[in-house]
Each structure stands twice: as C-alpha cells, then as structure tokens.
Design a protein around this motif. Structure first.
Motif: not given
Ligand code: SF4
Ligand code: SAH
Ligand code: F3S
Length: 466
Positions: A175, A177, A179, A181-182, A184, A257
């Motif tokens: 990923c 992106k 976010c 909090f994440c 990943v 997403h």
């Molecule tokens: Fe990526 Fe985590 Fe956001 Fe999903 S929640 S888009 S895995 S950063």
C-alpha cells in the motif's frame, strides 16, 4: 511461477514431517499460509492441526492492532511449553514467526522470545526451505525481512494444498496510501500488482482443482493494474477476463479503497454476472475532518457518490465497511457523523474497531488521544446500529430463493454451511449431497450472523401443487 528445482525437493515419503501453521489477521495471510504449505510440501512437510506434534511451527502473524500483536506473544509462550515437551523426547521442533509482526518487529521478537528459530516477513516466505535448512544446520537464529514481492510470486511453486470450492488469489500487495493510523505500508511494503497473465494462469489452475469461487485479494485490490492485451488494464478489465474462465462461477475482490473505485470497475458490477453483488468498501469515518486527519484523501460525499453509482449499476448490491472509533481528537460531533453515515447507507454487515495506536505511525504520537472509556462507549453505540442493520438485511431475505455455495460442513449431522451471493452464511439440513456445489436455497430463518434454509426443489413442489 515455475516450480523450484532444488534437489532438496526430492524427499522420500518416509521422511514425512509435520507442519503446523497458525494464521492471524486478514485473508492475505490466509492465502500466504496456504502458499507456505505449498512451499514446504516438496520437502516432505504435511499439515497438522496441532502444534504439539509438529516438526515446524509457523505463526503467520498480524500487526494491525495491539491486540493482534499481543496474541502472538501469548501464543508463543504456550507453544514454548509444548516445544519444551517435544524437546524432552529428544526431538526438536522449529518455531518460526512470519507475517506482519515478523516484518515489523524483526530481531525484537528474538529478544523477547529467544527460543524462536526463524523470523520472516510476508514477502520472503518463498525462502522457507532455505531458512529451515539453515536453522537446522547452524542451530542459530535466521532472520529474513526481504521486502520485494516480485521474487516471491516468481518463485512460488504451483498450488499443491487441498483446494475447496472457494479460493483466495492474491493479485496485489502492499500500500502506498499511508493512512495515518495504519501499519500496512510498513509491513507489506509498496503497492505491487502481479501480471495479468500470471493471475489468469493461477485462476485457471484453481478452477481445474475444484474452485467455483475466487476472491481476488490485495490490501488495495482495486489499485491493481497491469499490462493486458489492450494496454494497461485495471481491475475491472481483469475481472472481465477472469469471468471468461469456464467452470468459474463467482468472482469477488477485497479490500478496496474508495479512491480506486474507477468507472470500469463500477460498470463491471452491472455487466459481469459472475461478479457477486457484494462489496467491502471501508470508509473508516463519517466525518470529513477525521478523514482528513486519517489521510484517507476522500470525503464522505465522494464515498456516497460511489455507492450511488454502484447501486445504479447493480441495484441489489450489498455493502460492508470498516470503521475506526476514537481516532485521535475525534469529538462527539465527529463520531455522530459516523453514526449518520451508517444510517444513510445501511450496510449488510460491517467491522468496527477502537483506534489502536501503532508504533511508527503518525497518529500514534498525536497528543489528543481519546480516553479508552469514550472509545468503548462509541464502539458499543456503533456496533448496536451495525447489528440492527445486519439483522434487517438478513430478514429481508426471508422467503427468497437464492444460490448458495456450500463450502463447509456444519456442526450438526447432515448440515452444510454455504455462502449466499451477499456473503451471508446459510445453514441447511439434509444437504450432504450438495457439498461443494452451488444450489438454490429457500430462506426459512434469519438471524444476526446467519440464515437458515431448505434446498429449493421446484419439481417436488410442482408435483405437490399438481
Ligand atoms: Fe493502506 Fe492501511 Fe490505508 Fe488501507 S488503511 S489504504 S492498507 S494505509
Ligand atoms: N486496506 C484496507 C484496510 C486494511 S486494514 C483499507 O484501506 O480500507 C483493515 C482494517 O483495520 C482497516 O480498514 C481499519 O478499519 C482497521 N485498522 C487499521 N489500523 C487500525 C488501527 N491502528 N486501529 C484500529 N483499527 C485499525
Ligand atoms: Fe494484519 Fe498484515 Fe493483514 S497487519 S491485516 S496481516 S496485511
């Protein structure tokens, strides 16, 4: 995707060993665990259900919330005892921590649990044979945190583990992106899409081995793109191609997403009959200000716009989502906006979580953390609403006849459990003849987490009427 040609792979049956894998976290880990078994099979390792009699124990872990990580350490404590007992017999089981905790914590795991032999991440399990050999030969710790997914997919052997009617197929990893909090992007790395031809070949093999349903997997599965015969394909085009595979009856994809729900994918929901009318589309919050602090890069109206388009394309589409409550700084008004969004959309089911600060993520160091009791109160409120909607959705199916894919045995004798098109579990008695098949079922009972039904027998009914 060529089979590995190591001479180690020619193992006489007498050397058969037992492999225990415990899987935590998301469907991508479920897929990875099955592939780990495929990788170890040529070395004589056969799956076992218990850690106590295993020669190799793999914990395929999840780092998404603190609880998931704690669970790994408490399980390791238990396994250590079983391992010590095994050592008492003079045999030694190897213990490995793979998956997202492995990637995120690396050597730290060996400090906290020095009896662990191997640590590896989600992109390096194709090297398991080599890791096992090194651990056995040298007796020390083996750590492999290689981060590029392509070598993994290029060197995995073809599937050999048993294949049920419902299969997972990873098409995308990682990923970009971020976010706030994440974890990943830190545990799985950058976005990577597998080539369309490899995916199609794997899908055909799965169908040849009995799969009727394939769920395409990715942390951002709808960000998938790849070279196809007509240029750069998106997920919508890939789905259209896979729908041509004869014998494949159902296609699903997750997790998506909102920003990557392009028009071709939305249109596929209206045009591709095999694409199931169910979509898991996490929104996380119903408040634009929280979404901005989460770095989601979409607003509530944008999300609602996608749902409107999807419902136009496929009027019976059912939706599910993920929600986080108690994100840092979340006010009562911001939480009320999440409740309002759920009221507005009406989800068939949803997952909701208390925000869990994760090491290394930006939101974890924000000062305005929401007190635990406030998070709990909000979660209870949100889950009550989600449950009401889920029950209402299930009840709306009472009396309807719908196709169900029977993919597992129930607890009662002669009972089968299957999946509706909308991902509901459907229980049916006197059904053992239909195991592994898609059969029309008339819904006779609707509960919070499941439906009850009877096999639809139009001929029998016609005879009765006549
Ligand atoms: Fe990526 Fe985590 Fe956001 Fe999903 S929640 S888009 S895995 S950063
Ligand atoms: N890629 C998916 C989600 C993957 S993680 C997406 O973008 O939506 C699965 C779910 O775990 C997320 O949707 C989110 O709701 C939840 N989650 C992730 N990090 C979390 C955290 N730090 N605390 C609580 N829940 C979290
Ligand atoms: Fe968990 Fe890793 Fe999946 S953190 S949710 S196992 S991608």
């Amino acid at each position: 995707m060529s089979p590995c040609a190591s001479p180690l792979f020619f193992v006489p049956p007498l050397l058969s060993k037992k492999l225990y894998i415990k899987t935590y976290g998301c469907q991508m880990n479920v897929y990875d665990s099955a592939r780990m078994a495929d990788v170890m099979a040529p070395l004589g390792y056969r799956p076992t259900e218990t850690a106590t009699d295993a020669d190799l124990i793999i914990l395929n872990t999840c780092h998404i919330r603190e609880k998931a990580e704690e669970k790994v350490y408490s399980d390791l404590g238990r396994i250590r005892k079983a391992h010590a007992r095994k050592e008492g017999t003079g045999e030694r089981a190897l213990i490995a921590v793979g998956g997202c905790v492995g990637q995120a914590e690396g050597e730290e795991i060996l400090r906290r649990a020095p009896y662990v032999d191997m640590v590896f991440g989600p992109q390096s399990y194709h090297n398991l044979p080599d890791m096992v050999m090194r651990a056995q030969r040298d007796g020390g710790h083996v750590v492999n945190l290689d981060f590029a997914p392509q070598p993994k997919f290029d060197s995995l052997p073809d599937q050999s583990s048993p294949q049920g009617p419902s299969a997972f197929l990873s098409v995308q990893e990682g990923c970009d992106k971020f976010c706030t909090f994440c974890v990943v992007p830190y545990t799985r790395g950058a976005e990577y899409s597998r080539p369309a031809a490899d995916i199609e070949a794997e899908a055909r093999r799965l169908v040849e081995r009995g799969a009727l349903e394939i769920t395409l997997l990715g942390q951002n599965v709808n960000a998938w793109h790849g070279a196809g015969e007509t240029g750069d394909w998106t997920l919508g085009q890939l789905i259209r191609r896979l729908a041509e595979i004869s014998g494949l009856e159902r296609i699903r994809y997750m997790t998506s997403h909102p920003r990557d729900m392009d028009d071709s994918l939305i249109a596929a929901h209206g045009e591709v009959e095999k694409l199931m009318p169910f979509l898991h589309l996490p929104v996380q919050s119903g408040s634009d200000s929280v979404l901005a602090r989460m770095n989601r890069k979409h607003k509530v109206d944008f999300y609602l716009g996608i749902i409107e388009k999807l419902s136009k394309a496929r009027p019976d589409i059912a939706l599910s989502s993920d929600f986080i409550v108690g994100f840092p700084g979340e006010t009562d008004i911001e939480f009320a906006a999440t409740m309002k969004l759920v009221e507005t959309v009406g989800f068939a089911q949803s997952y909701s979580f208390k925000y869990s600060p994760r090491p290394g993520t930006p939101a974890a160091i924000v000062e305005e953390q929401v007190p635990e009791e406030v998070k709990t109160e909000r979660l209870v409120q949100l889950q009550a609403l989600i449950t009401r909607q889920q029950v209402a959705f299930n009840r709306s199916k009472l009396g309807q006849t719908m196709p169900v894919l029977f993919d597992r045995a129930g607890k009662l004798e002669d009972q089968l459990i299957g999946k509706s098109q909308y991902m509901q579990s459907v229980h049916v008695r006197d059904a053992s003849a239909y195991s592994g098949k898609i059969v029309d079922v008339t819904i006779t009972g609707a509960y919070q987490n499941s439906l009850a039904g009877e096999i639809h027998q139009p001929h029998a009914r016609r005879q009765n009427v006549g």
